[in-house]
Design an enzyme around this catalytic site. Structure first.
Site, PDB file in Angstrom:
ATOM      1  N   ASP A 187      -5.212  -9.918  -8.061  1.00 49.71           N
ATOM      2  CA  ASP A 187      -5.533  -9.025  -9.182  1.00 49.71           C
ATOM      3  C   ASP A 187      -4.331  -8.346  -9.848  1.00 49.71           C
ATOM      4  OD1 ASP A 187      -5.164  -7.591  -6.821  1.00 49.71           O
ATOM      5  OD2 ASP A 187      -6.979  -6.390  -6.991  1.00 49.71           O
ATOM      6  N   GLU A 226       0.820  -1.209   0.000  1.00 52.21           N
ATOM      7  CA  GLU A 226       0.000   0.000   0.000  1.00 52.21           C
ATOM      8  C   GLU A 226       0.856   1.263   0.000  1.00 52.21           C
ATOM      9  OE1 GLU A 226      -3.039  -0.046  -0.609  1.00 52.21           O
ATOM     10  OE2 GLU A 226      -3.879  -1.954   0.086  1.00 52.21           O
ATOM     11  N   ARG A 255       0.796   3.770  -3.240  1.00 49.00           N
ATOM     12  CA  ARG A 255       0.183   5.086  -2.992  1.00 49.00           C
ATOM     13  C   ARG A 255       1.230   6.171  -2.747  1.00 49.00           C
ATOM     14  NH1 ARG A 255      -5.570   3.794  -0.026  1.00 49.00           N
ATOM     15  NH2 ARG A 255      -5.583   1.578  -0.471  1.00 49.00           N
ATOM     16  N   GLU A 315     -11.976   0.767 -10.291  1.00 48.54           N
ATOM     17  CA  GLU A 315     -11.621  -0.168 -11.379  1.00 48.54           C
ATOM     18  C   GLU A 315     -12.469  -0.033 -12.646  1.00 48.54           C
ATOM     19  OE1 GLU A 315     -11.873  -1.060  -8.173  1.00 48.54           O
ATOM     20  OE2 GLU A 315      -9.744  -1.340  -7.718  1.00 48.54           O
TER      21      GLU A 315
HETATM   22  C1  DMJ Z   1      -6.257   0.634  -4.876  1.00 46.58           C
HETATM   23  O1  DMJ Z   1      -5.474   0.833  -3.776  1.00 46.58           O
HETATM   24  C2  DMJ Z   1      -5.502  -0.029  -5.971  1.00 46.58           C
HETATM   25  O2  DMJ Z   1      -6.175   0.153  -7.163  1.00 46.58           O
HETATM   26  C3  DMJ Z   1      -5.279  -1.480  -5.736  1.00 46.58           C
HETATM   27  O3  DMJ Z   1      -4.680  -2.114  -6.808  1.00 46.58           O
HETATM   28  C4  DMJ Z   1      -6.602  -2.157  -5.480  1.00 46.58           C
HETATM   29  N1  DMJ Z   1      -7.355  -1.507  -4.474  1.00 46.58           N
HETATM   30  C5  DMJ Z   1      -7.499  -0.086  -4.477  1.00 46.58           C
HETATM   31  C6  DMJ Z   1      -8.674   0.447  -5.255  1.00 46.58           C
HETATM   32  O4  DMJ Z   1      -9.771  -0.318  -5.294  1.00 46.58           O
END
Ligand code: DMJ
Length: 672
Positions: free
Chosen positions: A436, A303, A307, A572
């Site tokens: 994912d 994270e 980010r 998404e």
């Molecule tokens: C975000 O932090 C990123 O896109 C991550 O890959 C998946 N989750 C969240 C958004 O849904």
């Protein structure tokens, strides 16, 4: 005119008296102003002076002339240094104005609104003359100054218009307003090779800045609505959560996760792209003065990489402001202890103050998506700094996973052990949570590195074949193609909203030369993702849906379980809509995105500022606000909305930039 010289050259008095007398200007016989008379008169007076007097006068003249020459030169120097000082001052205190200096008309240059008027009054009215480029970038670091936006141009009337759009419903009704705004063309560094696996040289400043000559694309009404939404969200954050991780818009407070101003950092490049100068400048000051990583705090490696590191790197690329690279280096270094594990598969958590890392308390496993979705950022950090350790660490993870057993036709399990380096909990395969972005980053790393790293491409194409073989099904009654899950040989018709990144990724792959049927699949999947919104009462998707495989009277394609009916303002679907619109030009994708934005405004907008996650997308009269605005709403959702509504393909050109999984654009090293 000198006249009437009364000389007092007496021995006791060592001075000369020169008297100016008007009567002397009047000659005998009245005033005669003829040139000849004046010349004669002067000469006569001069001759009447003693030698000493003449010498003194000549000396005085010479002295005055010398003083004049000296003061002229020093004034020139002073003026030059004042000008330079003011430029330097601007550079130090606010990096953005220096961009203004490079080319005030065409750079996004977030800075104080009044400073704009003061310094460049012509900016809002006309194109000012081109000024020579001022070299930017941190020479002390010897990093490559990114070629960046050359067209993010704002006009004050645009911002005024945004302010007037207080309620989005007003926007819906507004007739097409002519608002001229310059979109951004962001030119990443195009000339650099990917770093070799040997010793890397840091990137050097480029000698010539890219000059973009294209006509700007005007901002449109829908983009304005996104700007308005962003400003509303930002207002809440600023008023009640400034410098904290997330806004709690209902309780008008905040929540902390890492205590690092997560929303602010995630939103930096969005503000840049949207042209929000004042907001960017204010946030930049916070980063400069208050963002400190030397804290005894545990952060999640994934994270904070996507980010914080991703956000800082992309903001550095867009703005050219070395502050962001410095901060990126700092956090990058502090995250490195995560890789000190027996298997080199990183731990999930790092204490960035103490330099220690560990897995979660209950397991020594890490999540597969997490350890394989930090590569774009660390590889870019290596390229910029010349320090290979970042890239080595993350490349090792990919190489390891490449040869690991336990995959099912390219599909990976969700967990990997940090001691043994083996997959754990075998037999469960999903494109949703915990797996994912593994698939997303295979393709994106391949593109980032100039499409040379064949193992990445191999793993990606195999995995897509695996998806087609094991996870695709069609729902009833509408026959929507969806991506389900496989658990120990049993198919489950469950699909996370998170999976909706896939149409966009497939489209990106097809755009980069992969099989055309990837694009076909993308088209059918994005339709499904849209239906995950359209078939729900609020027009907003739940976190998870279950598709009906058999037609039943009165049943839609989608079923929602009570535990899954929340919406976290996730990006998404909008992300994929953006890719689909970019690559097809089909306006329906913009229209779908517009519907989604309107529904966010209807059901998640908090009057006093901010947007909130909701608990129940099936209840329009009470969607049950959760009192939390996730940082990715500003970092991703609104950014992708803005890009989706833009008709400027150069506003983050997809042949030059690759988005990380948090929507932070990073340069493709060898663009197409
Ligand atoms: C975000 O932090 C990123 O896109 C991550 O890959 C998946 N989750 C969240 C958004 O849904």
């Amino acid at each position: 005119m000198y006249s009437g010289v009364a000389a007092a050259g007496s021995p006791g008095r060592d001075f000369i008296s020169v008297t100016l007398g008007p009567e002397e200007a009047v000659g005998v016989g009245g005033y005669n102003n003829s040139k000849a008379w004046r010349r004669r008169s002067c000469w006569r007076k001069w001759k009447q002076l003693s030698r000493l007097q003449r010498s003194v006068i000549l000396f005085l003249f010479a002295f005055l002339a010398l003083c004049g020459a000296i003061s002229y030169t020093s004034m020139g120097e002073t003026w030059k240094s004042i000008t330079n000082k003011s430029l330097d001052g601007q550079r130090k205190e606010q990096e953005i104005p220096r961009l203004k200096l490079a080319n005030p008309a065409v750079l996004p240059a977030p800075q104080k609104a009044d400073a704009n008027h003061r310094d460049y009054p012509e900016l809002s009215l006309q194109k000012p003359p081109k000024l020579p480029h001022v070299r930017r970038g941190p020479s002390n670091l010897q990093i490559k100054v990114p070629q960046r936006d050359t067209r993010l141009k704002t006009r004050h009337d645009t911002m005024r218009a945004v302010e007037e759009l207080v309620e989005v419903h007003k926007v819906e009704k507004t007739e097409k307003s002519i608002i001229s705004w310059r979109g951004a063309v962001i030119e990443p560094d195009q000339s650099t090779e990917p770093p070799s696996s040997k010793i890397m040289e840091p990137e050097k400043p480029s000698s010539v800045e890219a000059e973009d000559q294209k006509e700007p694309v005007p901002i449109n009404e829908r983009q304005l609505a996104v700007i308005e939404a962003f400003r509303h969200a930002w207002k809440g954050y600023k008023d009640f959560a400034w410098g904290h991780d997330e806004l709690k818009p209902l309780s008008k407070s905040y929540s902390e996760w890492f205590g690092l101003g997560l929303t602010l950092i995630d939103a930096l490049d969005t503000m840049w792209i949207l042209g929000l100068k004042e907001e960017f400048e204010e946030a930049r000051k916070w980063v400069a003065n208050d963002l400190v990583f030397d804290k005894n705090v545990d952060v999640n490696l994934f994270e904070s990489t996507i980010r914080i590191l991703g956000g800082l790197l992309s903001t550095y690329h867009l703005s050219g402001d070395s502050l962001f690279l410095e901060k990126a280096k700092d956090i990058g270094n502090r995250l490195m202890p995560a890789f000190k594990t027996p298997s080199k598969i990183p731990y999930s958590d790092v204490n960035i103050g103490r330099g220690t890392a560990h897995p979660p308390r209950w397991t020594s496993d890490s999540t597969v998506a997490e350890v394989t979705s930090i590569q774009l950022e660390f590889r870019e950090l290596s390229r910029l700094t010349g320090d290979e350790k970042f890239r080595k660490a993350v490349d090792e993870v990919m190489k390891h996973v490449h040869i690991l057993s336990g995959k099912n036709d390219g599909l990976v399990p969700m967990f990997i052990n940090t001691n043994s380096g083996q997959f754990t909990h075998l037999g469960v395969y999903t494109l949703g949570a915990r797996a994912d972005s593994y698939y997303e980053y295979l393709l994106k790393q391949w593109i980032q590195g100039g499409k040379k790293e064949n193992e990445l491409l191999e793993d990606y194409t195999r995995a897509i074949e695996g998806v087609k073989k094991h996870l695709l099904q069609r729902s009833e009654p509408k026959k929507l193609t969806f991506v389900g899950e496989l658990a120990h040989g049993h198919f489950s018709a469950k699909m996370d909203h998170l999976v909706c990144f896939l149409p966009g990724t497939l489209a990106l792959g097809a755009h980069n030369g992969l099989a055309a049927d990837h694009m076909k699949l993308a088209e059918t999947l994005i339709e499904t993702c849209y239906q995950m919104y359209a078939q729900v009462e609020t027009g907003l998707s739940p976190e998870i849906v279950h598709f009906n495989l058999h037609a039943q009277k009165g049943h839609k394609d989608i079923e929602i379980k009570p535990a899954d009916r929340h919406n976290l303002l996730r990006p998404e679907t909008v992300e994929s809509l953006f890719y689909m619109y970019r690559f097809t030009g089909d306006k329906k994708y913009q229209d779908w995105g517009w519907e989604i934005l309107q529904n966010f405004n209807r059901y998640t907008r908090v009057r006093t500022g901010g947007y909130t996650s909701i608990n129940n997308v099936q209840n329009p009269s009470n969607p049950e606000p959760r009192d939390k605005m996730e940082s990715f709403f500003l970092g991703e959702t609104l950014k992708y909305m803005f890009l989706l509504f833009s008709d400027d393909i150069d506003l983050i050109n997809l042949d030059k930039y690759i988005f990380n999984t948090e929507a932070h654009p990073l340069p493709i090293w060898v663009p197409a």
